[in-house]
Enzyme design. Structure first.
Site, short mmCIF file in Angstrom:
data_model
loop_
_atom_site.label_atom_id
_atom_site.label_comp_id
_atom_site.label_asym_id
_atom_site.label_seq_id
_atom_site.Cartn_x
_atom_site.Cartn_y
_atom_site.Cartn_z
N SER A 125 0.83 -1.20 0.00
CA SER A 125 0.00 0.00 0.00
C SER A 125 0.87 1.26 0.00
O SER A 125 1.51 1.57 -0.99
CB SER A 125 -0.96 -0.04 1.19
OG SER A 125 -1.89 1.00 1.14
N ASP A 140 -4.62 8.36 -0.27
CA ASP A 140 -4.63 8.82 1.12
C ASP A 140 -4.91 10.31 1.26
O ASP A 140 -4.63 11.11 0.36
CB ASP A 140 -3.29 8.50 1.79
CG ASP A 140 -3.02 7.01 1.84
OD1 ASP A 140 -3.99 6.23 1.85
OD2 ASP A 140 -1.83 6.63 1.85
N HIS A 162 -4.96 -0.55 -4.08
CA HIS A 162 -6.39 -0.65 -3.71
C HIS A 162 -7.29 -0.16 -4.85
O HIS A 162 -8.37 0.38 -4.59
CB HIS A 162 -6.71 0.17 -2.45
CG HIS A 162 -5.77 -0.03 -1.31
ND1 HIS A 162 -5.74 -1.18 -0.56
CD2 HIS A 162 -4.82 0.77 -0.78
CE1 HIS A 162 -4.82 -1.06 0.39
NE2 HIS A 162 -4.24 0.11 0.27
#
Length: 240
Positions: A125, A140, A162
C-alpha cells in the site's frame, strides 16, 4: 549498468477472507528465500504506533520462519538499513510515511541499497506508493506535508494501490478513481498501474511481472487504458 532490483510491491497487506499477509505468503517466501533472508527490517512509519505495527508484522511472518525487527528501534537507522537482509515498508498514510523518510534522510540510502546492492524490498500500500517515482496517485488524505511528492523511484512509473473499478449504476456524483487517475496522466503524461486487492508487482532486475489472481488496470501515458491479466509481463513499464 543493470539494476539489481529485487522488489515485491503489494496492493495491500489484507485481503478479504485471509489473515494478515496470508494471501501473499507464497510471494513473500519466494522473495525472502531467494536472498536467504532470515530477518526482515520493518519500516513502520506510515502508522502512528510503531511498536504495535511491528508486532503485527512479526506475528504474521514469524510462523513462516522469518524474524522481524523494527527500524524505529535502531539507534542508527541508516546503519541498520545497510546491515539489513531485507526491508518491508508497511502501509498506512503515504504522506506521513514519505515525510518521515525525508526527515530521517532515509530516501537516498534505501534507493542506493535497493537499486545498486540488490537489498530485497517489500512494499505494501503506502510502502508500494513510495517505491514508485512519486506519491501523486495515492488514495490517502494529505494529513502530513512532505517536502516533495517525489519518492524512491525504485520503478519509473506510478501505482495506485487498492484500485477500485467504477460502480455500475452508482448515484455518486463525485469523481471516480478512474477520473482521478486519468487526470494525473493528462497533467504528467506518465503511466499508472491500478493494482486491485490481492495483486502485486514482482520486479527482478530489469524484468517485472503481475502476480495475484485478478487483473490490473494500466492507465497509459497516451490516455488509453488496458486490462493486464495475472502473470502479465510488465517489463515495458521499467523503460524510462
Amino acid at each position: 549498468m543493470a539494476s539489481a532490483r529485487n522488489l515485491l510491491l503489494l496492493s495491500s497487506s489484507r485481503l478479504h477472507g485471509h489473515g494478515y499477509l496470508e494471501h501473499a505468503r507464497g510471494q513473500l517466501e519466494d522473495l525472502f528465500k531467494s536472498a536467504n533472508v532470515k530477518t526482515v527490517l520493518f519500516v513502520p512509519y506510515a502508522l502512528r504506533d510503531h511498536d504495535k505495527y511491528t508486532a503485527t508484522v512479526r506475528d504474521a511472518l514469524q510462523p513462516w520462519g522469518f524474524n522481524v525487527e523494527g527500524l524505529h528501534t535502531k539507534p542508527d537507522r541508516e546503519q541498520a538499513l545497510r546491515e539489513a537482509q531485507a526491508i518491508f515498508v508497511g502501509g498506512g498514510n503515504t504522506f506521513v510515511l514519505l515525510r518521515s523518510l525525508y526527515e530521517m534522510k532515509l530516501l537516498d540510502p534505501i534507493r542506493e541499497l535497493v537499486l545498486q546492492r540488490g537489498l530485497p524490498y517489500v512494499g505494501s500500500s503506502a510502502g508500494t506508493n513510495v517505491a514508485t517515482r512519486s506519491i501523486h496517485t495515492t488514495n490517502d488524505m494529505p494529513v502530513a506535508y512532505p517536502p516533495s511528492f517525489e519518492a524512491l523511484a525504485l520503478v519509473p512509473f506510478n501505482i495506485n494501490p487498492h484500485y477500485l473499478d467504477p460502480e455500475a449504476g452508482s448515484r455518486h456524483k463525485g469523481e471516480t478513481r478512474d477520473e482521478r487517475l486519468e487526470e494525473f496522466v493528462a497533467y504528467h503524461g506518465l503511466p499508472v498501474l491500478g493494482l486491485r486487492e490481492g495483486t502485486s508487482v514482482r520486479v527482478q532486475g530489469e524484468k517485472a511481472i503481475l502476480l495475484g489472481d485478478r487483473n490490473a488496470k494500466l492507465f497509459k501515458a497516451d490516455g488509453g487504458t488496458e486490462e493486464l491479466a495475472p502473470l502479465a509481463d510488465l517489463t515495458f513499464l521499467l523503460q524510462k
